[in-house]
Write a protein that holds these residues in place. Structure first.
Motif, PDB file in Angstrom:
ATOM      1  N   LYS A  30       0.723  -1.358  -0.068  1.00 28.89           N
ATOM      2  CA  LYS A  30      -0.186  -0.022  -0.023  1.00 28.89           C
ATOM      3  C   LYS A  30       0.956   1.173   0.078  1.00 28.89           C
ATOM      4  CE  LYS A  30      -3.706  -2.022   2.814  1.00 28.89           C
ATOM      5  NZ  LYS A  30      -4.694  -2.012   3.779  1.00 28.89           N
ATOM      6  N   ALA A  31       1.866   1.135   0.923  1.00 33.52           N
ATOM      7  CA  ALA A  31       2.744   2.402   0.818  1.00 33.52           C
ATOM      8  C   ALA A  31       3.480   2.657  -0.315  1.00 33.52           C
ATOM      9  CB  ALA A  31       3.992   2.145   2.091  1.00 33.52           C
ATOM     10  N   ILE A  32       3.953   1.652  -0.949  1.00 35.01           N
ATOM     11  CA  ILE A  32       4.681   1.818  -2.447  1.00 35.01           C
ATOM     12  C   ILE A  32       3.753   2.408  -3.508  1.00 35.01           C
ATOM     13  CG2 ILE A  32       5.578   0.618  -4.429  1.00 35.01           C
ATOM     14  CD1 ILE A  32       6.915  -1.334  -2.255  1.00 35.01           C
ATOM     15  N   GLN A  33       2.379   1.911  -3.439  1.00 36.20           N
ATOM     16  CA  GLN A  33       1.396   2.260  -4.384  1.00 36.20           C
ATOM     17  C   GLN A  33       1.170   3.783  -4.286  1.00 36.20           C
ATOM     18  OE1 GLN A  33       0.151   1.445  -7.155  1.00 36.20           O
ATOM     19  NE2 GLN A  33       1.271  -0.502  -7.095  1.00 36.20           N
ATOM     20  N   GLN A  34       1.439   4.380  -3.042  1.00 35.11           N
ATOM     21  CA  GLN A  34       1.189   5.778  -2.668  1.00 35.11           C
ATOM     22  C   GLN A  34       2.331   6.690  -2.963  1.00 35.11           C
ATOM     23  OE1 GLN A  34      -0.050   5.475   1.596  1.00 35.11           O
ATOM     24  NE2 GLN A  34      -1.967   4.853   1.123  1.00 35.11           N
ATOM     25  N   ILE A  35       3.242   6.135  -3.363  1.00 30.78           N
ATOM     26  CA  ILE A  35       4.510   6.981  -3.924  1.00 30.78           C
ATOM     27  C   ILE A  35       4.032   7.879  -5.150  1.00 30.78           C
ATOM     28  CG2 ILE A  35       6.816   7.078  -5.025  1.00 30.78           C
ATOM     29  CD1 ILE A  35       7.385   4.201  -3.559  1.00 30.78           C
ATOM     30  N   ARG A  36       4.572   9.068  -4.837  1.00 37.50           N
ATOM     31  CA  ARG A  36       4.056  10.208  -5.996  1.00 37.50           C
ATOM     32  C   ARG A  36       5.235  11.183  -5.983  1.00 37.50           C
ATOM     33  NH1 ARG A  36       1.072   6.799  -6.579  1.00 37.50           N
ATOM     34  NH2 ARG A  36      -1.419   6.873  -7.078  1.00 37.50           N
ATOM     35  N   PRO A  37       5.397  11.830  -7.136  1.00 38.51           N
ATOM     36  CA  PRO A  37       6.489  13.063  -7.141  1.00 38.51           C
ATOM     37  C   PRO A  37       6.333  14.031  -5.910  1.00 38.51           C
ATOM     38  CG  PRO A  37       5.539  12.527  -9.320  1.00 38.51           C
ATOM     39  CD  PRO A  37       4.629  11.821  -8.529  1.00 38.51           C
ATOM     40  N   PHE A  38       7.281  14.437  -5.487  1.00 36.63           N
ATOM     41  CA  PHE A  38       7.301  15.353  -4.308  1.00 36.63           C
ATOM     42  C   PHE A  38       7.028  16.880  -4.969  1.00 36.63           C
ATOM     43  CE2 PHE A  38       9.868  12.145  -2.673  1.00 36.63           C
ATOM     44  CZ  PHE A  38       9.264  12.060  -1.435  1.00 36.63           C
ATOM     45  N   GLU A  39       6.453  17.798  -3.960  1.00 39.18           N
ATOM     46  CA  GLU A  39       6.144  18.946  -4.396  1.00 39.18           C
ATOM     47  C   GLU A  39       7.383  20.006  -4.293  1.00 39.18           C
ATOM     48  OE1 GLU A  39       3.234  20.018  -5.661  1.00 39.18           O
ATOM     49  OE2 GLU A  39       2.736  18.010  -5.503  1.00 39.18           O
ATOM     50  N   SER A  40       8.459  19.601  -3.803  1.00 30.97           N
ATOM     51  CA  SER A  40       9.612  20.734  -3.588  1.00 30.97           C
ATOM     52  C   SER A  40      10.996  19.951  -3.744  1.00 30.97           C
ATOM     53  CB  SER A  40       9.654  21.290  -2.061  1.00 30.97           C
ATOM     54  OG  SER A  40       9.749  20.305  -1.211  1.00 30.97           O
ATOM     55  N   VAL A  41      11.947  20.667  -4.345  1.00 28.38           N
ATOM     56  CA  VAL A  41      13.221  20.150  -4.663  1.00 28.38           C
ATOM     57  C   VAL A  41      13.888  19.626  -3.265  1.00 28.38           C
ATOM     58  CG1 VAL A  41      14.410  22.209  -4.397  1.00 28.38           C
ATOM     59  CG2 VAL A  41      15.351  20.554  -5.830  1.00 28.38           C
TER      60      VAL A  41
END
Length: 777
Positions: A30-41
């Motif tokens: 579940k945690a892996i499926q929630q990985i998304r691009p971050f909003e800040s560098v």
């Protein structure tokens, strides 16, 4: 926020599924499926550094013994409620988690030494550095097993009740064995065995004889020929067994309630520790993914530029044994147009750029060289599949146009845009014009754009525009096959007719197509090839010039470092020599002060011996200089170089002179004397003022203003000895203020002097900070 459709089009979810395969728990999946691009560098770099820390730990021989574990998220939520009650099967979930925590705790402690990963673990644990719940674990291990059974060790009462139950059951079975073997009963039995029906011990009696055996019928066979009867003789034992079973169940419920309450008390800690397990398992899954795909941590830059070295698409690596890597760098250009043959790898190149960017911005390693560089962008827009929509009555071109419209309106300088086959699915002339206008608009908005095309006019437009770069997928013209390599600055045709010929298209149609095509495009491509050749030669010369420049700069830097090293060595040498000289001077001063103290109490012969000692001490610290022995006569004013003292020669005998100084008579070698000129003799005798003795306080003064430190030292020594000989109660040294160098030296010199009891800055009437007042011992 990057849209779900973009993640889907760029195969991001497929990558997450690949990482999932290495996980140890449904919670981790579940945690892996929630990985998304971050909003800040900052968040991207932090995540990548945490992974890099774990990679360094594991690559260095470290280990985290993770194994399969259940998802107890719902159980932890349940544990937050007051009066919660867990069944045995639920407690086994906690048991497995706590066992795993106990096993990994000592390995996790080693991770605290890594700055980024250590901080992340501390953040997850909320400041607690200890991991695990040893007391709860021990209670669970004594109470339940992993199969969901309550153990006899759960409590002494439970152990006693179970023992009583087993004893009673044995008595019942023994009694039944006795009954079925009695002749008066055995004749009525269907079979000679004992069994259980409805949790009661029974014997099988023929249905036609059930009235012959006293007891209670608890069940009947399917055939209806057998009645299962509990004989009346064991009724009391059965009743006792029922009571024991009830007491046992009551005790089990009490134990489960007690354990449930204890888990409730530590639910917050359990939540944090379970979160840590999931995080470590997720990170470990990413590490195993990186090993399989040779993925590395790239550099993330806020500057909009990209460098991909040895880059490969992970899904392509799964389907092919050998993948041609993507190598290119784009700086100071906002638009890259990729041309080349059909099936030459243009779309794969676009998707590789987009997918690797998504992965890196999500804190994931990517299959590239570690020196690769990914730009930080907040949005990604793609137009890869030009499919129509029957439901919305849209043609493929209309769908393509709507997507392009949205991209042009929404994209900005923090966006990455990927456009496949821009300007297609319509008239080539109009499609080319539209494509050029769109690329120009995106460049003017400083949108980082990658596009592919087969349209010649679009290729020529981009090749001639500032801020745009042309590139092509290379094609082997001899073998008539694509090489899947991207070459910046080159412009190649699509080779549609050549590829068609290779695949057996009718020769007659191929020739007709060549006639209809004309030669204009071919001439343009030939000119572009010549331009590319000239450009390549120029770049080679430029690179050689840059190489020579770098060599010269390197040599210059080396020389500068060597100069700095020599200067530093010289500085340290001088500092060491200065320190050594100060130490020697301090030692010399102490020894002379001791001798001066002895001189005050000595007779004439002793003074002669002390003078010789002083001369010997001086020779230890001051090297002899090769010079002519001066002509010294009786009555001459001289300076004793080794002692820095002044006086008059009283007598000369055997190359030694007897000299009267202000404090004593001293003997010295003539070679250690400097003759003073008459006009300087009186001046060098010192500026000591001796007042007449009165009944008033005796105050003597020494004026050393304008002298250097080395000139002032002998005068101060003479002055201090004079104060002692005259038994003066006070003395004043006049040094002035100036830059404070002479003043600071005088006060530092007086600190540990054996002749000085105390000293202080003068009062305003005495001269203030320009003088130092001394009280002799």
């Amino acid at each position: 926020m990057i849209e779900k459709r973009v993640l889907q089009d760029l195969d991001f979810y497929k990558i997450l599924s690949l990482i999932e395969e290495f996980s140890s728990s449904p919670a981790t999946k579940k945690a892996i499926q929630q990985i998304r691009p971050f909003e800040s560098v900052e968040a991207v770099e932090k995540s990548l550094k945490e992974f890099a820390d774990l990679k360094n730990f594991l690559d260095g021989g470290g280990q985290i013994p993770l194994s399969s574990f259940p998802d107890i998220s719902n159980l932890i939520d349940k544990a937050k409620r007051e009066g919660v009650f867990f069944e045995v099967s639920e407690l086994t979930g906690f048991l497995k988690i706590l066992k795993l925590l106990d096993r990994v705790s000592k390995f996790v402690e080693e991770l605290f030494q890594f700055p980024f990963l250590g901080k992340k673990i501390k953040d997850i644990l909320g400041g607690h550095l200890s991991i695990g719940q040893p007391y709860i674990l021990e209670r669970l291990e004594d109470t339940v097993d992993e199969e969901g059974n309550i153990l006899d060790t759960a409590s002494s009462m439970l152990k006693y009740l179970r023992k009583q139950r087993k004893t009673t059951e044995e008595r019942i079975k023994n009694k039944l064995e006795e009954i079925i073997n009695r002749p008066d009963v055995s004749v009525f039995l269907q079979d000679r065995f004992i069994t259980k029906r409805n949790n009661r011990w029974v014997i099988p009696v023929r249905m036609d004889s059930k009235g012959q055996v006293a007891g209670i019928v608890h069940d009947v066979s399917r055939s209806g020929e057998t009645a299962f009867i509990e004989p009346a003789e064991i009724t009391n034992l059965s009743k006792k067994l029922d009571e024991l079973l009830i007491e046992e169940r009551v005790e089990e419920i009490r134990i489960l309630k007690e354990l449930s309450n204890e888990i409730h008390q530590v639910n917050e800690s359990l939540q944090k520790e379970f979160n840590l397990l999931v995080y470590l398992d997720k990170l470990f899954s990413i590490y195993r993914f990186s090993q399989k795909f040779n993925a590395e941590v790239p550099k993330i830059k806020e500057e909009i530029c990209i460098r991909l070295l040895n880059a490969r698409h992970p899904l392509l690596m799964l389907s092919k044994d050998k993948v041609v890597p993507l190598d290119f760098e784009l700086r100071n250009k906002k638009v890259l147009l990729i041309t080349g043959p059909n099936a030459g790898g243009k779309t794969v190149t676009l998707k590789t750029i987009g997918l690797l960017t998504l992965m890196a911005l999500s804190g994931l390693p990517i299959p590239t060289s570690p020196s690769s560089q990914i730009p930080f962008v907040k949005t990604i827009y793609v137009d890869l599949y030009h499919e129509g929509s029957i439901e919305e009555h849209l043609s493929s071109f209309a769908s393509h146009i709507l997507t392009l419209k949205e991209i042009v309106e929404r994209a900005n300088f923090q966006s990455l845009v990927l456009l496949d086959e821009i300007g297609t699915n319509t008239d080539p002339e109009e499609g080319s014009a539209l494509a050029c206008a769109i690329l120009e608009e995106l460049r003017d908005k400083e949108v980082f754009t990658f596009a592919t095309t087969h349209l010649s006019k679009v290729k020529l437009f981009v090749a001639s525009e500032q801020g745009m770069e042309i590139a092509s997928m290379l094609f082997d013209e001899k073998m008539m096959k694509p090489l899947y390599k991207l070459s910046l600055g080159s412009l190649t045709p699509s080779y549609a007719l050549e590829v068609a010929k290779k695949y057996g298209f009718p020769e007659k149609l191929i020739k007709k197509a060549y006639k209809l095509k004309g030669t204009q495009d071919k001439e343009i491509y030939e000119l572009m090839k010549e331009l590319e050749r000239v450009k390549t030669e120029y770049e080679k010369k430029l690179n050689e010039t840059e190489r020579i420049k770098n060599i010269l700069l390197s040599e210059k830097e080396t020389l500068e470092k060597e100069i700095l090293a020599v200067e530093e060595k010289k500085r340290k040498s001088m500092e060491s020599a200065r320190q050594e000289a100060q130490n020697m001077l301090a030692k010399l001063r102490k020894e002379i002060n001791i001798l001066y103290e002895e001189a005050k109490k000595a007779d004439r012969q002793k003074l002669k011996e002390i003078s010789r000692k002083i001369s010997e001490i001086s020779k230890k610290f001051i090297p002899e200089e090769a010079k002519q022995i001066p002509e010294i006569h009786i009555g001459d004013s001289v300076k004793i170089r080794t002692l820095n003292l002044y006086g008059k020669v009283l007598s000369i005998e055997d190359e030694r002179a007897k000299i009267r100084t202000d404090t004593a008579q001293i003997e010295a070698d003539i070679k250690d004397l400097d003759k003073l000129e008459a006009e300087h003799a009186e001046e060098k005798q010192g500026k000591i003022k001796y007042p007449e003795k009165t009944d008033e306080l005796i105050i003597q003064k020494l004026d050393i203003r304008g002298l250097r430190v080395d000139e002032a030292i002998p005068l101060i020594e003479r002055f201090l000895n004079k104060l002692l000989l005259n038994e003066a109660e006070q003395g004043i040294i006049i040094h002035g203020i100036g830059k404070g160098v002479l003043r600071d030296f005088v006060r530092d010199y007086l600190k540990d002097h054996p002749a000085v009891k105390s000293f202080y800055k003068g009062s305003p009437d005495e001269g203030g900070d320009a003088v130092t007042v001394i009280q002799p011992r």
